[in-house]
Scaffold this motif. Structure first.
Motif, PDB file in Angstrom:
ATOM      1  N   TRP A  89      67.513  47.040  71.997  1.00 32.27           N
ATOM      2  CA  TRP A  89      68.555  46.326  72.184  1.00 32.27           C
ATOM      3  C   TRP A  89      68.456  44.863  72.336  1.00 32.27           C
ATOM      4  N   ARG A  90      67.151  44.626  73.085  1.00 25.57           N
ATOM      5  CA  ARG A  90      66.374  43.209  74.160  1.00 25.57           C
ATOM      6  C   ARG A  90      66.965  42.215  72.595  1.00 25.57           C
TER       7      ARG A  90
ATOM      8  N   ASN B 281      73.758  50.694  75.826  1.00 24.60           N
ATOM      9  CA  ASN B 281      74.694  50.405  76.506  1.00 24.60           C
ATOM     10  C   ASN B 281      75.173  49.596  77.698  1.00 24.60           C
TER      11      ASN B 281
ATOM     12  N   GLN C 245      69.106  42.814  70.721  1.00 28.23           N
ATOM     13  CA  GLN C 245      70.604  41.942  70.587  1.00 28.23           C
ATOM     14  C   GLN C 245      71.783  41.292  71.738  1.00 28.23           C
ATOM     15  N   ASN C 246      71.041  40.798  72.285  1.00 23.35           N
ATOM     16  CA  ASN C 246      71.218  40.961  73.518  1.00 23.35           C
ATOM     17  C   ASN C 246      70.611  39.872  74.713  1.00 23.35           C
TER      18      ASN C 246
ATOM     19  N   ASN D 216      73.430  47.791  80.273  1.00 28.20           N
ATOM     20  CA  ASN D 216      73.578  46.173  80.804  1.00 28.20           C
ATOM     21  C   ASN D 216      73.616  46.342  82.677  1.00 28.20           C
TER      22      ASN D 216
END
Length: 448
Positions: free
Chosen positions: A40-41, A8, A43-44, A12
């Motif tokens: 990761w993408r 994260n 969830q972001n 970020n």
């Protein structure tokens, strides 16, 4: 156990990038990295666009199957895959040559602000440390692979450097990720494979935490190298008349040899280049100090060359192609990619330029000897050879510099000189365009 949330903080910090790319071989390491970034993408919502890059070296019979596997993986994830088929033979032979052309392909893909992720991990870092140690590397070499550095117009990032191979393999098994297996990885005649299969497992029986210890030692070396370079100073970058970056030769000639080597290595690292072998660099510096003032020693460093010329030592590309033999036709508005030269275009001029008729086709050609140009404000013409010397054009560019002619009349010498002609106008007549030659030179910066 590895989880996408572990990244994260680092990811970020990279969401402002123009694009994310993953170097994707299809092996377990890059497969896990691609899967982690994709997860990761998902969830972001602010995530950057992501693509994979597969470089097909064509060195093994299984290469087409590996490429097809990468295509299938990216299709299943809904991610674009960019495939680059490269010719390793043009760079030499062996693992180092493959690496050079692979990084070159990566670099050519990166636009300003883009990020390339590579899947090097802690075991790779340890192996690199021992390989460099066995070559007698100094503090710069033993500092290992950096977690991030510049690469061309973008940035290279290695987010898995703190992860072990076993952690990566456990993640792949947990998520049932298929990957390709390179049979050459079992060949212990290769130094890295010997370390991996025989030396490091034995080391682990005595010192189980050797990976973390070596990583800490590399970090100490990186700090020491940085302090040393800061104390001695990084030489100021100078440029040749054609844009080759370099440094003043006197800064290497007058300093002690060890100091000169540290300064040169620091300058190369700042440029994102891998420094040459210590023994080869020492010999180059010896030749630089002992040669006559007009001698031009050079040192080939993979995909670039350190070349002494005039008052500088320049980082010069290794040209994959000789200069063209045949003339080329160049039409108004045309953009031509010329191997061994770069990109040559005839674009609308801002201000003064060439006045051309709709049926005028310009000839693009290269020096063969005997060409002459009459510069405005001069009496009589001069040889192109002499003019290139006057403009301090380095020898490695002189036969690659494009000449522009129309019906046998030489109009321009690359982008450095315009020859006297009634075709050159200060402003365009109403309703017409003027045209100018643009030459984007071929440069191949290197990697760590």
């Amino acid at each position: 156990m590895l989880h996408y949330a572990d990244f994260n903080h680092s990811l970020n910090e990279l969401v402002a990038a123009t694009h994310w790319y993953v170097g994707f071989s299809g092996g377990v390491d890059s497969t896990v990295l691609l899967h982690l970034l994709h997860a990761w993408r998902s969830q972001n919502s602010i995530a950057t666009p992501l693509s994979a890059i597969h470089v097909n070296h064509g060195l093994q019979t299984a290469a087409p199957l590996w490429q097809r596997h990468c295509e299938q993986v990216c299709q299943s994830l809904g991610l674009p895959l960019l495939t680059r088929i490269v010719d390793v033979g043009s760079a030499g032979s062996g693992e180092a040559a493959a690496r050079e052309v692979r990084y070159r392909a990566f670099e050519e893909q990166l636009q300003p602000g883009a990020v390339l992720f590579l899947a090097h991990h802690l075991d790779d870092q340890v192996e690199t440390f021992f390989l460099r140690l066995m070559r007698g590397a100094g503090v710069e070499g033993l500092a290992g692979m950096p977690g991030t550095r510049a690469l061309g117009a973008g940035t290279l990032v290695r987010p898995l450097l703190h992860c072990t191979r076993s952690e990566i393999e456990e993640y792949a098994a947990r998520h049932d990720l298929g990957s390709v297996q390179d049979s050459s990885n079992s060949d212990i005649t290769m130094d890295r494979n010997f370390l991996r299969a025989q030396m490091l497992p034995l080391l682990g029986t005595r010192w189980p935490a050797y990976r973390q210890s070596i990583a800490r030692a590399s970090e100490h070396m990186a700090v020491a190298a940085g302090v040393l370079a800061d104390g001695l100073g990084v030489p100021q970058t100078v440029c040749s008349a054609m844009g080759d970056k370099g440094l003043r030769a006197q800064e290497l000639i007058t300093a002690q040899e060890a100091v000169a080597a540290i300064r040169l290595r620091a300058w190369l690292r700042l440029s994102g280049c891998r420094a040459p072998d210590q023994a080869a660099l020492a010999e180059f510096l010896r030749q630089l100090r002992s040669s006559a003032a007009d001698a031009n020693p050079q040192l080939v460093c993979g995909d670039y060359v350190l070349q002494h010329y005039g008052e500088g030592v320049y980082r010069v590309p290794v040209f994959d192609e000789p200069p063209p033999v045949e003339d080329l036709v160049l039409a108004t508005g045309e953009r031509r990619v010329v191997p061994g030269v770069g990109i040559v275009s005839l674009l609308p001029a801002v201000g003064a330029g060439l006045r051309l008729g709709s049926d005028d086709l310009l000839t693009l050609h290269w020096r063969r000897g005997g060409e002459r140009c009459h510069l405005p404000g001069r009496v009589g013409s001069s040889s192109v050879k002499r003019l290139l010397q006057e403009h301090t054009v380095p020898p490695w560019w002189r036969n690659r510099l494009p000449l522009l002619s129309l019906k046998g009349e030489l109009l321009a010498i690359g982008d450095i000189a315009q020859c006297k002609s009634d075709r050159w106008c200060q402003s365009a007549p109403a309703g017409e365009n003027l045209w100018s030659l643009r030459w984007e030179r071929v440069f191949h910066p290197s990697c760590d």
